[in-house]
Design a protein around this motif. Structure first.
Motif, PDB file in Angstrom:
ATOM      1  N   ASN A   1      73.862  -3.830 138.415  1.00 54.56           N
ATOM      2  CA  ASN A   1      72.725  -4.750 138.498  1.00 54.56           C
ATOM      3  C   ASN A   1      72.324  -4.943 139.959  1.00 54.56           C
ATOM      4  O   ASN A   1      73.179  -5.034 140.839  1.00 54.56           O
ATOM      5  N   ASP A   2      71.028  -5.030 140.190  1.00 54.04           N
ATOM      6  CA  ASP A   2      70.518  -5.272 141.537  1.00 54.04           C
ATOM      7  C   ASP A   2      70.745  -6.734 141.896  1.00 54.04           C
ATOM      8  O   ASP A   2      70.240  -7.633 141.208  1.00 54.04           O
ATOM      9  N   PRO A   3      71.515  -7.018 142.961  1.00 51.13           N
ATOM     10  CA  PRO A   3      71.797  -8.420 143.300  1.00 51.13           C
ATOM     11  C   PRO A   3      70.586  -9.197 143.785  1.00 51.13           C
ATOM     12  O   PRO A   3      70.633 -10.424 143.864  1.00 51.13           O
ATOM     13  N   LEU A   4      69.482  -8.493 144.108  1.00 51.63           N
ATOM     14  CA  LEU A   4      68.287  -9.168 144.610  1.00 51.63           C
ATOM     15  C   LEU A   4      67.149  -9.200 143.593  1.00 51.63           C
ATOM     16  O   LEU A   4      66.118  -9.826 143.857  1.00 51.63           O
ATOM     17  N   HIS A   5      67.347  -8.545 142.449  1.00 56.62           N
ATOM     18  CA  HIS A   5      66.268  -8.438 141.462  1.00 56.62           C
ATOM     19  C   HIS A   5      66.135  -9.746 140.675  1.00 56.62           C
ATOM     20  O   HIS A   5      67.094 -10.234 140.070  1.00 56.62           O
ATOM     21  N   ILE A   6      64.947 -10.322 140.696  1.00 56.97           N
ATOM     22  CA  ILE A   6      64.681 -11.588 140.009  1.00 56.97           C
ATOM     23  C   ILE A   6      64.158 -11.303 138.604  1.00 56.97           C
ATOM     24  O   ILE A   6      63.206 -10.532 138.421  1.00 56.97           O
TER      25      ILE A   6
END
Length: 288
Positions: A48-53
């Motif tokens: 998972n992208d840690p910055l993806h909202i």
């Protein structure tokens, strides 16, 4: 292989053998290594992208896709903790290296040369050390502005004085001993005296202080980021994650518990390693 080489290998082996007989060092190393392995290997299984909202996934409980759930913006807490570990430990490592590079040479210079330069540097050290580290770090970081780079500068500005004091005190003691007088009488130069005679006595205390300082530095980084003076959103720094989870503590306490546990485990492991190294490297307790 000569008898001298065999004796040297046995001496080194006898030195490192007690390493696994120091409980603090063993436990601290095990905790830190386990934590680092989870941080490095975990994101390979949770991509998972840690910055993806994702607002549609906000405040989700733990699941297969989100092992620790999601935060208020739908971001994966696990991958943010893993990315935050790289950020926090990386910054702490840079700070330790820079403070050693600054503090050790200055301490050697002050202790060995003395004179007006020693007096001037020690007055600066006494002036900075008169206030608590966290207060000075907050003041410097607030003056420079909130950012991770300014936070790094602020912590370095208060940490180097410990190494100057430590190294200077050791040099002041060692330079009056007979082996130093004998080296001077033999005609050895200043560089030889520092490198071959004084530096070996400095390495162990500096390593111990640095291992203990990592935990303190991580606490300062997290504290200032929690106050908004360190890493800025959306950087997944542990202190900033604590601040993000503060409004949701009564409903989703995991948002603060998980980064708080990470800080606690890493700081505890660093302190255990520092205490273990102090026992292992203390010359008076060596059995060589």
């Amino acid at each position: 292989m000569t008898n001298v080489d065999v004796a040297e290998k046995r001496r080194i082996a006898s030195y490192w053998k007690p390493m696994w007989q120091v409980p603090q060092l063993t436990i601290g190393t095990a905790i830190l290594v386990t934590f680092i392995l989870i941080v490095l290997v975990g994101p390979c299984f949770v991509a998972n992208d840690p910055l993806h909202i994702q607002m549609s996934e906000r405040l989700q409980p733990a699941s297969w896709n989100y092992p620790l759930g999601t935060d208020h913006l739908g971001r994966c807490i696990f991958t943010r903790l893993a990315e935050g570990a790289k950020l926090t430990l990386g910054v702490a490592g840079i700070i330790i290296i820079v403070t050693i590079i600054i503090g050790v040479p200055l301490g050697l210079l002050c202790g060995y040369a003395g004179g007006r330069l020693d007096s001037f540097i020690m007055r600066v050290v006494d002036g900075i050390g008169a206030l608590p580290e966290i207060i000075v770090a907050i003041a410097v970081s607030g003056f420079l502005g909130p950012s991770l780079t300014n936070l790094l500068i602020a912590i370095i500005a208060v940490k180097w004085i410990e190494y100057v004091r430590l190294v200077r005190s050791i040099v002041l003691i060692e330079r009056e001993k007979e082996y130093i007088e004998a080296a001077r009488a033999a005609g050895f130069g200043t560089w030889h005296m520092i490198r071959r005679q004084l530096l070996p006595h400095i390495i162990s205390p500096v390593v111990i202080l640095a291992s203990l300082d990592i935990g303190k530095i991580i606490l300062i980084i997290s504290s200032l980021s929690y106050l908004g003076l360190g890493a800025q959103p959306p950087a997944p720094e542990w202190g900033a994650m604590l601040n993000d989870g503060r409004p949701y503590f009564q409903t989703i306490p995991e948002m603060m518990i998980y980064p708080g546990l990470c800080i606690m485990l890493v700081v505890m492991s660093c302190n255990l390693i520092g205490d273990g190294l102090r026992q292992l490297l203390n010359i008076r307790h060596k059995k060589i």
